[in-house]
Scaffold this active site. Structure first.
Site, mmCIF file in Angstrom:
data_model
loop_
_atom_site.group_PDB
_atom_site.id
_atom_site.type_symbol
_atom_site.label_atom_id
_atom_site.label_comp_id
_atom_site.label_asym_id
_atom_site.label_seq_id
_atom_site.Cartn_x
_atom_site.Cartn_y
_atom_site.Cartn_z
ATOM 1 N N LEU A 101 -53.174 -21.604 -54.109
ATOM 2 C CA LEU A 101 -54.516 -21.083 -54.672
ATOM 3 C C LEU A 101 -54.132 -20.700 -56.210
ATOM 4 O O LEU A 101 -52.899 -20.319 -56.445
ATOM 5 C CB LEU A 101 -54.996 -20.095 -54.007
ATOM 6 C CG LEU A 101 -55.787 -20.250 -52.888
ATOM 7 C CD1 LEU A 101 -55.978 -18.945 -51.855
ATOM 8 C CD2 LEU A 101 -57.083 -21.159 -52.825
ATOM 9 N N ASP A 102 -54.946 -21.098 -57.213
ATOM 10 C CA ASP A 102 -54.626 -20.473 -58.478
ATOM 11 C C ASP A 102 -54.478 -18.964 -58.649
ATOM 12 O O ASP A 102 -55.036 -18.227 -57.681
ATOM 13 C CB ASP A 102 -55.401 -21.130 -59.817
ATOM 14 C CG ASP A 102 -56.823 -20.993 -59.599
ATOM 15 O OD1 ASP A 102 -57.197 -19.761 -59.253
ATOM 16 O OD2 ASP A 102 -57.716 -21.557 -59.895
ATOM 17 N N ARG A 103 -54.280 -18.344 -59.594
ATOM 18 C CA ARG A 103 -53.911 -17.027 -59.757
ATOM 19 C C ARG A 103 -55.211 -16.410 -59.615
ATOM 20 O O ARG A 103 -55.374 -15.060 -59.127
ATOM 21 C CB ARG A 103 -53.373 -16.616 -60.983
ATOM 22 C CG ARG A 103 -52.821 -15.304 -60.988
ATOM 23 C CD ARG A 103 -51.748 -15.103 -61.896
ATOM 24 N NE ARG A 103 -52.221 -15.212 -63.419
ATOM 25 C CZ ARG A 103 -52.466 -14.546 -64.414
ATOM 26 N NH1 ARG A 103 -52.251 -13.146 -63.846
ATOM 27 N NH2 ARG A 103 -52.802 -14.722 -65.572
#
Length: 230
Positions: A101-103
């Site tokens: 998952l992106d930040r």
């Protein structure tokens, strides 16, 4: 590695001796007699022959985490804090992330040391559903659901996304089910409607659903049923 090749690494056993050991039921894999030398052996299995341990299987680890926003899905990073830092030190070694998952995103994150298992979970050819709760900056356009179901064309890669299901929850919220995991796919899909994604929370991957009892940053081991579902 094939069992007979693993046995062949022994410094004193030749091919004919290995065949005899298998035929005489002297080879055990996870304490069970095995006579087929072509059996594939993974790193988690214990192999013994003539009471000599050739491979001591290491424990397989399968974790689910409720990833908080602001943490990077990476094993290490020189700038940002990573989700690995939310784990005890003794659990970090050899773990990798199955489906990042992106930040800025949150929700279900799977960490494991079982590469074959994680590939089955994330392989786009297997079409395992990934469900996200999406919050947008603008009102969700009326034709979004239909367009997502038809697939969105990305000219840079010259690909069309596989059909996705959109369940609208409110003017700016939806539950979206996709079957791929392309780079920033959901943000790019909504970007076609000039609608920025302001919140992205993954609820499930395949048959594994985020445990509602996990607060952001908490984790637990997967159950036997959850592991077997992949």
């Amino acid at each position: 590695m094939r069992l007979d090749r693993l046995l062949g690494q022994h410094p004193t056993w030749g091919r004919q001796q290995i065949k005899a050991m298998l035929a005489q039921r002297e080879v055990l894999v996870d304490h069970q007699v095995v006579t087929d030398g072509t059996l594939d052996i993974n790193q988690f299995q214990t192999v013994t022959a003539r009471n000599e341990t050739l491979q001591q299987g290491k424990p397989a680890i399968y974790l689910m985490m409720n990833k908080p926003t602001g943490w990077l899905s990476a094993t290490s990073d020189p700038v940002h804090t990573t989700v690995m830092e939310l784990l005890p030190v003794e659990l970090r070694k050899e773990l990798h992330i199955a489906g990042r998952l992106d930040r800025a995103s949150s929700g279900l994150l799977i960490l494991t040391n079982d590469g074959l298992w994680s590939r089955r979970l994330t392989d786009p050819d297997l079409q395992k559903a990934k469900v996200y709760h999406v919050t947008t900056g603008n009102l969700i356009a009326p034709d979004t659901r239909q367009r997502f179901a038809e697939g969105i064309y990305f000219p840079y890669e010259n690909i069309t996304t596989s059909p996705a299901q959109l369940e609208q929850l409110s003017d700016k919220e939806a539950r979206l089910t996709i079957y791929e995991g392309r780079y920033h796919q959901i943000k790019r899909m909504f970007g076609r409607f000039r609608n920025p994604v302001t919140g992205l929370h993954r609820e499930s991957m395949g048959d594994i659903t985020l445990d509602e009892c996990l607060a952001p940053g908490e984790f637990r081991h997967l159950s036997a049923a959850e592991i077997a579902s992949v």
